[in-house]
Design an enzyme around this catalytic site. Sequence first.
Site, mmCIF file in Angstrom:
data_model
loop_
_atom_site.group_PDB
_atom_site.id
_atom_site.type_symbol
_atom_site.label_atom_id
_atom_site.label_comp_id
_atom_site.label_asym_id
_atom_site.label_seq_id
_atom_site.Cartn_x
_atom_site.Cartn_y
_atom_site.Cartn_z
ATOM 1 N N CYS A 355 -22.323 -54.567 -34.439
ATOM 2 C CA CYS A 355 -22.461 -54.326 -36.097
ATOM 3 C C CYS A 355 -22.981 -55.728 -36.771
ATOM 4 O O CYS A 355 -23.550 -55.634 -37.821
ATOM 5 C CB CYS A 355 -21.077 -54.245 -36.708
ATOM 6 S SG CYS A 355 -20.417 -52.895 -35.985
HETATM 7 O O1 KQY Z 1 -20.320 -50.237 -37.703
HETATM 8 C C1 KQY Z 1 -20.911 -51.267 -38.072
HETATM 9 N N1 KQY Z 1 -22.213 -51.248 -37.875
HETATM 10 C C2 KQY Z 1 -20.436 -52.300 -39.269
HETATM 11 C C3 KQY Z 1 -19.242 -52.360 -39.558
HETATM 12 C C4 KQY Z 1 -19.148 -53.076 -41.001
HETATM 13 C C5 KQY Z 1 -17.705 -53.127 -41.516
HETATM 14 C C6 KQY Z 1 -17.672 -53.854 -42.977
HETATM 15 N N2 KQY Z 1 -16.626 -54.330 -43.070
#
Ligand code: KQY
Length: 372
Positions: A355
């Site tokens: 992420c």
């Molecule tokens: O799963 C993702 N690509 C990002 C997670 C974002 C979490 C925001 N607090």
Amino acid sequence: MRTLARTPAADGYHMPAEFEPHDGCWMLWPERPDNWREGARPAQRAFAAVAAAIAQFEPVSIGVSGPRFTEARALLDARIRLLEMSHDDSWMRDVGPTFVVNGRGGVRGVDWHFNAWGGLNGGLYFPWDQDELVARKVLEVEGRERYRAPLVLEGGAIHVDGQGTALVTEETLLNPNRNPQLTRAQVEQHLRAYLGVTQVIWLGRGVYNDETDGHIDNLACFVRPGEVCLAWTDRARDPQRAISQDAWERLHDARDARGRRLKVTRLPMPGPLTMSASEAAGLALREGTKPRPAGDRLAASYVNFYIANGGIVMPLLDARTDPAAARVLKRLFPGRRVVGVPAREILLGGGNIHCITQQVPRGTRRRSPSVR
Ligand code: KQY
């Protein structure tokens, strides 16, 4: 950089798989004290360790706000390029561009609309106007032209095999807080046009209690064409079990764009892990930001790893399960070195290594950003 009028598919571009060669990787610096405990210092150390791990394999660039530049520089490996870039939080996967290629060295970027994972209907913070500009700024720095997609979407909500197949979840892409005006068929049509895919495999829900509304990048990903790894638990009473079982069945029944059945490997999950009282106490609560109370189940998954040139950078989340997960990843990626980075501090902010990263696929080098 120029904003292009047509779509990637119409121009002969498609999104390559993450396991294809990269020119580099982008990240953002974690700063906000309402999402990252203790003024974000522990998270900054974790992000710096992820960046250093990736920098062993490919160049890393990080965007940081002006006031935090000097302290970020001090924590970062000297190989990492640090640039001033405003942002609301640090999820480059979701706010950065999705790069597309044409197979002849051409690289361009897709800039999705971003609404902080749900806007005013369940989104995680307000405002998000600086995040919304990040993809455009990265494309300026990279000297790559931009497509503006007419769709609310995050990079963590899509995985592709680079051979015409996309993997997504209904929980994210059909969520009324993203594109309520679009039917499933219309969402698919946009994925075809902007990712250059011809087959979309729909899984149901993402990892239990994932605040992104079930991003695919926490649940399952392609490890090579025709092969997927899936977050898995054998704990029969865990609500995650039914989610993973349903995904397993859908993947088993699916065919990819080339008509292949998929080989699916189960990647054991950590935990269950929860937010501790001292971790929750370190957050500076703020109106408009999702609260994170003690005892909250964390959406912990080893699938949230990054594939670098010659390496896998995986989150270390639970000493009881880390070794087994690393063994599975080593088996799945025999040609790459698996590097584990302690990632609980990233998990506490709601995501993980995949992420916070965004790969730039290999392309013909630009002589200067103004050269077309
Ligand atoms: O799963 C993702 N690509 C990002 C997670 C974002 C979490 C925001 N607090």
